[in-house]
Write a protein that holds these residues in place. Sequence first.
Motif, PDB file in Angstrom:
ATOM      1  N   THR A 213       0.853  -1.183   0.000  1.00  0.00           N
ATOM      2  CA  THR A 213       0.000   0.000   0.000  1.00  0.00           C
ATOM      3  C   THR A 213       0.888   1.232   0.000  1.00  0.00           C
ATOM      4  OG1 THR A 213      -1.869   1.068   1.115  1.00  0.00           O
ATOM      5  CG2 THR A 213      -0.156   0.136   2.530  1.00  0.00           C
ATOM      6  N   LYS A 214       0.395   2.315  -0.590  1.00  0.00           N
ATOM      7  CA  LYS A 214       1.163   3.560  -0.563  1.00  0.00           C
ATOM      8  C   LYS A 214       0.969   4.228   0.789  1.00  0.00           C
ATOM      9  CE  LYS A 214       1.986   7.921  -2.987  1.00  0.00           C
ATOM     10  NZ  LYS A 214       1.611   8.820  -4.110  1.00  0.00           N
ATOM     11  N   THR A 215       2.076   4.560   1.443  1.00  0.00           N
ATOM     12  CA  THR A 215       1.996   5.128   2.780  1.00  0.00           C
ATOM     13  C   THR A 215       2.557   6.541   2.871  1.00  0.00           C
ATOM     14  OG1 THR A 215       4.062   3.956   3.299  1.00  0.00           O
ATOM     15  CG2 THR A 215       2.004   2.917   4.000  1.00  0.00           C
ATOM     16  N   SER A 216       3.184   7.041   1.792  1.00  0.00           N
ATOM     17  CA  SER A 216       3.717   8.399   1.848  1.00  0.00           C
ATOM     18  C   SER A 216       3.790   9.017   0.449  1.00  0.00           C
ATOM     19  CB  SER A 216       5.118   8.409   2.462  1.00  0.00           C
ATOM     20  OG  SER A 216       5.688   9.718   2.408  1.00  0.00           O
TER      21      SER A 216
ATOM     22  N   THR B 193       4.794   0.299   1.509  1.00  0.00           N
ATOM     23  CA  THR B 193       5.120  -0.710   2.514  1.00  0.00           C
ATOM     24  C   THR B 193       4.170  -1.888   2.340  1.00  0.00           C
ATOM     25  OG1 THR B 193       3.635   0.300   4.144  1.00  0.00           O
ATOM     26  CG2 THR B 193       5.954   0.981   4.198  1.00  0.00           C
TER      27      THR B 193
ATOM     28  N   PRO C 228       2.421  -3.954   5.036  1.00  0.00           N
ATOM     29  CA  PRO C 228       2.329  -3.892   6.495  1.00  0.00           C
ATOM     30  C   PRO C 228       2.301  -5.229   7.210  1.00  0.00           C
ATOM     31  CG  PRO C 228       0.241  -3.259   5.470  1.00  0.00           C
ATOM     32  CD  PRO C 228       1.256  -3.335   4.387  1.00  0.00           C
TER      33      PRO C 228
ATOM     34  N   ALA D 151      -3.738   0.644  10.145  1.00  0.00           N
ATOM     35  CA  ALA D 151      -2.593   0.659   9.238  1.00  0.00           C
ATOM     36  C   ALA D 151      -2.007  -0.740   9.054  1.00  0.00           C
ATOM     37  CB  ALA D 151      -1.529   1.616   9.763  1.00  0.00           C
TER      38      ALA D 151
ATOM     39  N   THR E 198      -5.018  -5.810   2.424  1.00  0.00           N
ATOM     40  CA  THR E 198      -5.008  -4.358   2.250  1.00  0.00           C
ATOM     41  C   THR E 198      -6.263  -3.959   1.484  1.00  0.00           C
ATOM     42  OG1 THR E 198      -3.840  -4.482   0.131  1.00  0.00           O
ATOM     43  CG2 THR E 198      -2.484  -4.317   2.144  1.00  0.00           C
TER      44      THR E 198
END
Length: 420
Positions: A237-240, A248, A250, A354, A380
């Motif tokens: 998943t895109k986290t930033s 990341t 997760p 998250a 996710t």
Amino acid sequence: MQTSQTQLIAHDEGGSLVVVLTCCHLPILLLDTTAEKGMRRKCLCIGTGGTIASEVTRGGLAPTRTDLFFRRIRSHPSLTSPSELTSSSVSFDSPVQTTLVGKNTLYPTLITPDLDDDGRSVEYEILDLDRHMDSSEMTPSEWNTIASLVYENWQAYDGFVILSGTDTLAYTAAILSFLFHSAGKPIVVTGAQIPLSRPRSDGWTNLLDSLFVAGVLPYAGVGIVFNHQVLHGCRATKTSPNLFAAFTSPCVPALINLNVKITSDTALPLRSSASPPPLVDLYADPTVIAVHVYPGMTGSLLEAQVASVPTCRAVILSAYGSGNLPLDEKNGLLDSLKRLVEREVLVVVISQCAIPNVYPLYTQGRTLLSIGVLPGYDLTHEAAFAKLIWLVSRPEISFQEKQELFETPVTGEMTIDAGV
């Protein structure tokens, strides 16, 4: 996690590969025992636009469709062999002879420099889609186009690189994971946080790493290559929007770490002669809606959202914690969920956390199970969305079979006993 435990190192007779056998979940040095020294595999890069291909325009950065993207790559010493770079007939401004393939543009073949100590390089071609897009514009129709190009060219190439914008990159990787599950070649999806046209672009290393993974390593499967890691295609998943480590996974470690030593923390699927499964043509109409559960949500609000999308065949509920929903009789949500399932709408509960983890441990979870609502375990959002689109686009299987298949791991997308 790396430790200082004793390692057993073995060389093959040709000296072309080192295999490090470790215990206690230590990393494994990943090299290819099957590839000959000096071997050159062939890869197809499919360009969709996104940040990596963006240029400065009057309105800001935009994924323009020009040959500047190819010229930049052709001129880069890490992506083009020294013999081509030093050729007197090739410069940044040299003409680019392209070939029209349907509506798409095929650029001339490029060859990388040697990518390992055994002289292995990658021959690659860039096929640009007829429209470069911001990845927020990605739809199932574009996924059908990308998947069809991979499928049609399966026998002609040893690996595939999808160049994408980052906003929906994890969705693209997830749907390709289901469409090409168990296939014996690598399909990697990559992009950039800074365009190739701008200083400090991370796109150069992401593209180089992608060609290395798709053309040199023994890995097969769908993965996201970003910031010197390969992440499982349906676990990320895109986290930033800011960090170069934009993605990341997760609930599971990275598949491959592309550091000084190339290591893996898990058993990897290897290249094989396995063909992809028959290609599923994804429904282009909206079939899956996602609803974020919030305080005060009611059953009538949920049903109004579903009713507004006549083609809806599945609902993702992003619930609290381990899958908790407001099921007080007064809000009518439980009755609404029953009616949706009775109408053969797939209803799936995932976690807003998250690090997601939904499992039928509490009474509430058992109640949802009893009416046919499906737990998303550690899926996710991207993987749940992709799996549901893949399922609802298969009219040959019954509703009950779709429910059963959703709860069955297909391509490593979830862990059924997560957290139990």
